[in-house]
Every structure is written in structure tokens, then in C-alpha cells.
Design a protein around this motif. Structure first.
Motif, short mmCIF file in Angstrom:
data_model
loop_
_atom_site.label_atom_id
_atom_site.label_comp_id
_atom_site.label_asym_id
_atom_site.label_seq_id
_atom_site.Cartn_x
_atom_site.Cartn_y
_atom_site.Cartn_z
N ALA A 157 72.99 -3.55 56.16
CA ALA A 157 71.79 -4.34 55.91
C ALA A 157 70.67 -3.90 56.83
CB ALA A 157 72.08 -5.82 56.09
N ALA A 158 71.03 -3.56 58.08
CA ALA A 158 70.02 -3.12 59.04
C ALA A 158 69.37 -1.83 58.56
CB ALA A 158 70.66 -2.92 60.41
N VAL A 159 70.18 -0.94 58.00
CA VAL A 159 69.66 0.32 57.46
C VAL A 159 68.81 0.06 56.23
CG1 VAL A 159 70.30 2.51 56.37
CG2 VAL A 159 71.58 1.68 58.36
N ALA A 160 69.31 -0.84 55.37
CA ALA A 160 68.65 -1.10 54.10
C ALA A 160 67.27 -1.71 54.28
CB ALA A 160 69.52 -2.00 53.23
N GLU A 161 67.02 -2.26 55.47
CA GLU A 161 65.70 -2.83 55.73
C GLU A 161 64.61 -1.78 55.67
OE1 GLU A 161 65.55 -5.09 59.32
OE2 GLU A 161 67.00 -6.55 58.56
N THR A 162 64.99 -0.53 55.85
CA THR A 162 63.99 0.54 55.82
C THR A 162 63.88 1.18 54.43
OG1 THR A 162 65.54 2.27 56.49
CG2 THR A 162 64.47 1.03 58.25
N CYS A 163 64.62 0.62 53.45
CA CYS A 163 64.55 1.13 52.08
C CYS A 163 63.17 0.83 51.49
CB CYS A 163 65.60 0.44 51.22
SG CYS A 163 67.25 1.11 51.44
N CYS A 203 66.90 5.84 48.76
CA CYS A 203 67.63 4.76 49.43
C CYS A 203 67.98 5.19 50.86
CB CYS A 203 68.91 4.42 48.66
SG CYS A 203 69.82 3.05 49.42
N ALA A 204 67.65 4.34 51.81
CA ALA A 204 67.88 4.67 53.22
C ALA A 204 69.36 4.80 53.54
CB ALA A 204 67.24 3.60 54.11
N LEU A 205 70.21 4.20 52.70
CA LEU A 205 71.65 4.30 52.94
C LEU A 205 72.11 5.75 52.78
CD1 LEU A 205 72.89 1.09 51.08
CD2 LEU A 205 72.70 1.45 53.54
N ASP A 206 71.54 6.44 51.77
CA ASP A 206 71.89 7.85 51.58
C ASP A 206 71.51 8.67 52.81
OD1 ASP A 206 73.03 7.81 49.03
OD2 ASP A 206 71.05 7.78 48.06
N GLU A 207 70.32 8.40 53.33
CA GLU A 207 69.85 9.15 54.50
C GLU A 207 70.74 8.85 55.71
OE1 GLU A 207 65.71 8.09 54.82
OE2 GLU A 207 65.45 8.51 52.67
N ALA A 208 71.13 7.59 55.86
CA ALA A 208 71.96 7.22 57.00
C ALA A 208 73.34 7.87 56.90
CB ALA A 208 72.10 5.70 57.07
N VAL A 209 73.87 7.99 55.68
CA VAL A 209 75.16 8.67 55.49
C VAL A 209 75.01 10.13 55.87
CG1 VAL A 209 76.82 9.47 53.76
CG2 VAL A 209 76.08 7.08 53.76
N GLU A 210 73.92 10.75 55.41
CA GLU A 210 73.69 12.17 55.72
C GLU A 210 73.59 12.40 57.22
OE1 GLU A 210 70.34 13.82 53.56
OE2 GLU A 210 71.24 13.12 51.67
N ARG A 211 73.01 11.45 57.93
CA ARG A 211 72.87 11.59 59.38
C ARG A 211 74.13 11.16 60.12
NH1 ARG A 211 67.46 9.34 58.54
NH2 ARG A 211 68.34 7.33 59.10
N GLU A 239 75.26 8.15 60.37
CA GLU A 239 75.03 6.89 61.08
C GLU A 239 75.84 5.73 60.50
OE1 GLU A 239 70.42 8.03 62.21
OE2 GLU A 239 70.82 6.26 61.02
N VAL A 240 76.25 5.85 59.26
CA VAL A 240 77.06 4.80 58.66
C VAL A 240 78.27 5.43 57.98
CG1 VAL A 240 75.11 3.23 58.29
CG2 VAL A 240 75.77 4.82 56.48
N ASP A 241 79.29 4.62 57.79
CA ASP A 241 80.53 5.08 57.17
C ASP A 241 80.33 5.15 55.65
OD1 ASP A 241 83.05 5.41 56.19
OD2 ASP A 241 83.96 3.79 57.35
N PRO A 242 80.48 6.35 55.07
CA PRO A 242 80.28 6.49 53.63
C PRO A 242 81.17 5.55 52.82
CG PRO A 242 80.57 8.64 54.65
CD PRO A 242 80.83 7.62 55.71
#
Ligand SMILES: [Zn+2]
Length: 81
Positions: free
Chosen positions: A34-40, A53-61, A63-66
């Protein structure tokens, strides 16, 4: 003593139940995502086909568990009818 009892007005109760689950409620169950999705972008569905979607970017970096994102997306996808 009158024995009419109390009229209990609890309109909020009706909002419970799977029929009324919305993406925000689901995201609340994934605070890290949810914290990541706030930047969507505004109106982002956070689904696999969501552009930017910021979740995709966070996965690529890394930062989050796919797998967490997968679980979230399965739940969000199940809302789409
Ligand atoms: Zn998103």
C-alpha cells in the motif's frame, strides 16, 4: 417500565461482506504494498496490465516481494466482474 427495547441503528454493519470489498480495503491488508501504491498514477488498478503501476517498478528494484504483488493482484483481479 416500558419494555420496547432499544432500536439499534448500525448502518455500518451492512458495509461488511465480500460484496463490498474495494481495492482500498484489499490494499490495507498489504501495508508494505500500500505504501508503494501511494505513488501510483491516479486511478491505478495495480493489476498486471496497469500502465505505470508503481508496484511493477518496486518489484524491478527488488523493493517488494513479487509473490506478495501476485497475491495482491489475484485478490484485486477477483473484484473485476
Ligand atoms: Zn498501481
Amino acid at each position: 417500565m416500558p419494555t420496547g427495547g432499544w432500536i439499534i441503528d448500525t448502518p455500518g454493519v451492512r458495509s461488511f461482506g465480500l460484496g463490498h470489498v474495494n481495492p482500498d480495503n484489499i490494499l490495507r491488508g498489504f501495508p508494505d504494498l500500500a505504501a508503494v501504491a501511494e505513488t501510483c498514477p491516479r486511478g491505478c488498478t495495480h493489476l498486471a496490465d496497469a500502465p505505470d503501476c508503481a508496484l511493477d517498478e518496486a518489484v524491478e528494484r527488488g523493493e517488494v516481494d513479487p509473490a506478495r504483488v501476485d497475491s495482491l493482484r489475484r485478490l484485486l483481479g477477483s473484484l473485476r466482474g
